[in-house]
Design an enzyme around this catalytic site. Sequence first.
Site, PDB file in Angstrom:
ATOM      1  N   ASP A   1       0.838  -1.199   0.000  1.00 16.99           N
ATOM      2  CA  ASP A   1       0.000   0.000   0.000  1.00 16.99           C
ATOM      3  C   ASP A   1       0.878   1.256   0.000  1.00 16.99           C
ATOM      4  O   ASP A   1       2.102   1.157   0.124  1.00 16.99           O
ATOM      5  CB  ASP A   1      -0.926  -0.044   1.231  1.00 16.99           C
ATOM      6  CG  ASP A   1      -2.285   0.588   0.948  1.00 16.99           C
ATOM      7  OD1 ASP A   1      -2.362   1.484   0.079  1.00 16.99           O
ATOM      8  OD2 ASP A   1      -3.269   0.197   1.608  1.00 16.99           O
TER       9      ASP A   1
ATOM     10  N   ASP B   1     -10.467   2.481  -3.526  1.00 14.08           N
ATOM     11  CA  ASP B   1     -10.941   1.170  -3.068  1.00 14.08           C
ATOM     12  C   ASP B   1     -12.362   0.887  -3.546  1.00 14.08           C
ATOM     13  O   ASP B   1     -13.214   1.770  -3.539  1.00 14.08           O
ATOM     14  CB  ASP B   1     -10.992   1.127  -1.531  1.00 14.08           C
ATOM     15  CG  ASP B   1      -9.612   1.031  -0.906  1.00 14.08           C
ATOM     16  OD1 ASP B   1      -8.600   1.074  -1.627  1.00 14.08           O
ATOM     17  OD2 ASP B   1      -9.560   0.916   0.343  1.00 14.08           O
TER      18      ASP B   1
END
Length: 427
Positions: free
Chosen positions: A156, A216
């Site tokens: 990430d 997301d």
Amino acid sequence: MYRISLFVVLISRVAVALDNGLALKPTMGWLHWERFMCNTDCDADPQNCISENLYMQMADMMVKEGWKEAGYEYVCIDDCWLSHQRDAKGRLQADPKRFPGGIKKLADYVHSKGLKLGIYGDVGKTTCAGYPASLGYYETDAQTFADWDVDLLKFDGCYMDWTLVAEGYVNMSKALNKTGKSILYSCEWPLYVWPFHQPNYTAIRETCNHWRNFADVYDSWSSVKTILEWTAAHQDIIVPSAGPGGWNDPDMLVIGNFGLSHDQQESQMALWAIMAAPLLMSNDLRDICPRSKGLLQNKRIIAISQDDHGRQGYRTAKVDSFEVWERPLSKNRLAVAVLNKQEIGGRRAFAVSSVPGWKICDPKCNVTQILPQYKELGVQTLQSKMAVLVNPSGTALLTVTPLTSVRRIHHLHWQDTSIKDKHATVL
Ligand SMILES: *[C@@H]1O[C@H](CO)[C@@H](O)[C@H](O)[C@H]1NC(C)=O
Ligand SMILES: *[C@@H]1O[C@H](CO)[C@@H](O)[C@H](O)[C@H]1NC(C)=O
Ligand SMILES: *[C@@H]1O[C@H](CO)[C@@H](O)[C@H](O)[C@H]1NC(C)=O
């Protein structure tokens, strides 16, 4: 002239992929985030908290319920698996209460089922949920993951100075390579760079096996639609960078959860296959409705996703609240998805024989409908007026196979059609 220019374009578009031998086809597996998020309360919710039991149970289900046989291979941990402290030697460690056996033992368990284990880290100071991350520790952490025999790293980009994002992802890629163990490297580099400038997709493809470009996914149709819209709007930039070894990642499949109707689930599955996206489900394999399961395990859709030609599809037309997406497949075949974006009324007909790729039906082609239900539609010609019926927010998915070996190169080329897309209103 035509052939020569096509040749030049083909050469220039196949940028060099990360050379670790992995992700030659879009990755298939399961990833905890969308469904289980950062649920760390194993006292209150032992069945759904982020713990070794969750991944062991998913691995069991993947074998027992046909997922592994269908091609789903990676069982992936996302954020919140970590202890808040590194160990005495500066290494990451799993939360000791929730992962009493440690990650190595979990990897051994997952491997014993013939599956692979994915883990999560972050290029910056801390992970998105505030756990220790890898800035300043790339080599240590890569070696730790290799020592644990982990097979995939989702890396990430939270809590990182954006000007260092590219360098951080490259350094971690080198650190993974240095371990000598091939670890599939899933990046979020472009997602964290897009707010500032257009990311360098040549460099990304050299560094990562897949990469998140956009926000997301949520368990909702509006989220899926937003991802599709972003992808189509940027297809001229991102589609050429996809191919064996490296893929654009539009995020998880949310099929089998709460937010999508069955038609919308079919649309996500069809379009993710067209986009050559990693198929990483985030759902509860212990409790999933048979229809969603059948969709996720549909062999014909998976065959489109995993097609040998390794090209990402793209949107080729927007007509009358329909979107047409096409993906060139091996053996000069074509996959066509027709998405009905009119969210009112009943099912509507779309003349699929008007799509740009229909030219492969000169002089004849064979058409198979895969969604909403499997049907052999038989031999068609350039002149056929073939239509499909599509429910609101649903998708018709077809494969079209040319029936003669024509010497001309019939392949729809993304640059030709994206230009058409910009000008076309009616086909
Ligand atoms: C490391 O990189 C080299 C050069 O690109 C490549 O040949 C090798 O297979 C890589 N090793 C691993 C483990 O990824
Ligand atoms: C990446 O590695 C180079 C060379 O070792 C180093 O100079 C640089 O600071 C590193 N960048 C990051 C973000 O770790
Ligand atoms: C993008 O990355 C490639 C490969 O690392 C490099 O050769 C190229 O110069 C970069 N392009 C730009 C515009 O920085």
